[in-house]
Every structure is written in C-alpha cells, then in structure tokens.
Design an enzyme around this catalytic site. Structure first.
Site, short mmCIF file in Angstrom:
data_model
loop_
_atom_site.label_atom_id
_atom_site.label_comp_id
_atom_site.label_asym_id
_atom_site.label_seq_id
_atom_site.Cartn_x
_atom_site.Cartn_y
_atom_site.Cartn_z
N ASP A 67 12.51 -27.63 -13.02
CA ASP A 67 12.78 -28.59 -11.96
C ASP A 67 11.52 -29.00 -11.19
OD1 ASP A 67 12.55 -26.02 -10.88
OD2 ASP A 67 14.66 -25.88 -10.35
N ASN A 136 22.87 -18.57 -3.42
CA ASN A 136 24.17 -19.26 -3.48
C ASN A 136 24.65 -19.43 -4.92
OD1 ASN A 136 22.47 -21.21 -4.46
ND2 ASN A 136 23.08 -22.82 -3.02
N HIS A 138 22.86 -20.73 -7.42
CA HIS A 138 22.31 -21.83 -8.22
C HIS A 138 21.38 -21.31 -9.31
CE1 HIS A 138 18.65 -22.73 -5.32
NE2 HIS A 138 18.30 -21.84 -6.23
N GLU A 143 23.34 -26.76 -7.84
CA GLU A 143 23.97 -26.13 -6.68
C GLU A 143 25.46 -25.92 -6.93
OE1 GLU A 143 21.95 -25.00 -4.66
OE2 GLU A 143 20.43 -26.40 -3.97
C1 F6R Z 1 13.00 -22.57 -9.47
C2 F6R Z 1 14.44 -22.59 -9.58
C3 F6R Z 1 15.33 -21.88 -8.62
C4 F6R Z 1 14.87 -20.47 -8.27
C5 F6R Z 1 15.83 -19.81 -7.28
C6 F6R Z 1 15.35 -18.44 -6.84
O1 F6R Z 1 12.39 -23.31 -10.51
O2 F6R Z 1 14.90 -23.23 -10.44
O3 F6R Z 1 16.61 -21.83 -9.15
O4 F6R Z 1 14.78 -19.70 -9.44
O5 F6R Z 1 15.96 -20.62 -6.15
O6 F6R Z 1 14.17 -18.59 -6.11
P1 F6R Z 1 13.28 -17.34 -5.68
O7 F6R Z 1 12.74 -16.76 -6.92
O8 F6R Z 1 12.19 -17.92 -4.81
O9 F6R Z 1 14.17 -16.41 -4.94
#
Ligand code: F6R
Length: 241
Positions: A67, A136, A138, A143
């Site tokens: 992303d 959450n 995702h 989301e």
């Molecule tokens: C990042 C992504 C997100 C993260 C998720 C966890 O490319 O796709 O889904 O993997 O938000 O983020 P952290 O590792 O910062 O807790």
C-alpha cells in the site's frame, strides 16, 4: 494456519528472516509481497544483515508493497516508498526497477490500482506475502467492512488507523486519509502468506484472527481460509490464545 510462537520481537524478526531467505534461495525468481509499519522493521534489518554477512543476493528478487498513502510522493519521508528505500532497498543489491510500490500521486489513481494488479500478474503472482496486523483487524489498508472480493483500489482509512499512524507524523491532521491498497482477494492470491504479530497491543486482534468468526467485519479472519499461512507471533501477542 501454522503458528510459530516466539519469545519476543527480535525472535519474530529472525524467524521471519530465516523463512524469507529460504524462499529467496529456493524459488527461482522470487516475488515477495512486503508491508510497512513498525512490525517488519526488524525483519528488514535482519535481511540487510544477512545480505552483508552471508552474501545472500536479492538480484533476482521482485517486490510488491501492499500500500501507499494517497498524496505522498516517493521522496516524501512519510511515504511508504521512502520507508522501504530507507529500511531495506537502499541497503541490499535489489534492482530498483524490481521494487514496486503503488504511486500515491499518480494522475489517475484508479488506473494506477488496475495497473498494479496487472504488474503483479505479469510477474506471475506473489510467492511470499508478508503481512502486519492492524489492531482493528485490517490487513494492508483493508479496513473492517471491506469486501473479501476486493481488489487493489483507492480506500478511505478508518479513524483507528489514522490514530495509530499519527505517531509517524507531526500532527494527526497530516495523516493522509486515503491510500492505494492491494485488495483482500489480491492478497489471498499470494501462494504463501506470513503474518507477523508482536506485542500485547495486538493480542485481541490476533485472537480474532485465529479463533474468531470469518467475517468482513474483521478482515484478517479471512486468513483462516488460506491454504498456506504461517503466523509468527511473540508470547505477548499470543497471550489471549
Ligand atoms: C502496512 C500495512 C498495515 C500494517 C498494520 C500494522 O503496509 O499494510 O496493514 O501492517 O497497520 O502496522 P504496525 O506494524 O505499525 O503495527
């Protein structure tokens, strides 16, 4: 789902690195799906170490990131493209033209999303997809409420995600509210998936991922239906299992 329980963040990173290096060595022209965020930083540090110490080459590796924020160009320090260059790409022998990150400032973002999917298909799909887990539920920026049939697209970020990611910005008002993200179906097409989870703050989300109902209200639950998923999680993250 295969679950590998490790002691802490460092062991999670080392274990993930070993798995990834094995695939880099055994697959002819490996295509890796990569994530950003705090979770994979240790993995990327380990990969750089392995490149330097053990001379593992990334010359034949192609990468696709999950992303990118909309509105942030690749030279913006908060963009995911910049993050990947800093944390990994600049320190290994990968060809820059084989490192794909969605372009968050493309003039036609819808087309960018379509083209990104095509590029992945042109490379024969993703051999190993690395994922982090949102509190959450995702995965990538899909989301809660996202259709399991979603493909790469432009999405709105949930308030919980804006709050969580504000730590990387000077103020929450600067956090982009939209992103280009690979869709859930696109992620599920990866031939192998490794989900990295560390810390108590992720324990509830990991419990729902492993044992919860498979529902679009909790995107990561779809991983229960994938044939080749490994979860590498530390004791704190697994404390509710
Ligand atoms: C990042 C992504 C997100 C993260 C998720 C966890 O490319 O796709 O889904 O993997 O938000 O983020 P952290 O590792 O910062 O807790």
């Amino acid at each position: 789902m295969k679950i590998i329980k490790v002691k802490d963040y460092d062991e999670m990173s080392t274990t993930a690195c070993e798995l990834m290096v094995d695939r880099i060595k055994t697959i002819k022209n490996p295509v890796l799906g990569l994530a950003t965020g705090s979770t994979p930083i240790g993995l990327y540090e380990q990969l750089i170490e392995t490149y330097k110490q053990d001379h593992v080459s990334f010359k034949n590796v192609t990468t696709f990131n999950l992303d990118e924020y909309i509105g942030l160009a690749k030279d913006n320090p908060n963009s995911y493209h910049f993050f990947m260059s800093e944390k990994l790409f600049n320190h290994i022998d990968i060809s820059p033209e084989k490192t794909y990150v969605p372009n968050g400032v493309a003039s036609d973002l819808k087309q960018e999303a379509v083209d990104y999917e095509r590029l992945i298909q042109k490379e024969n799909g993703i051999d190993l997809q690395v994922l982090g887990l949102g509190t959450n539920g995702h995965i990538a920026f899909n989301e809660p409420g996202t259709k399991f049939s979603s493909r790469t697209d432009i999405v709105d970020l949930a308030q919980a995600t804006l709050d969580a990611n504000a730590r990387f910005f000077d103020s929450i008002d600067e956090v982009p509210t939209q992103a280009v993200t690979m869709g859930i179906e696109s992620i599920m097409e990866g031939r192998e998936i490794v989900l990295l989870v560390s810390g108590e703050g992720k324990a509830e989300a990991l419990k729902s991922t492993i044992n919860g109902e498979v529902t679009e209200d909790f995107p990561a639950s779809i991983l229960q239906t994938h044939q080749n998923v490994t979860i590498i999680a530390d004791e704190a993250a697994l404390s509710l299992i």
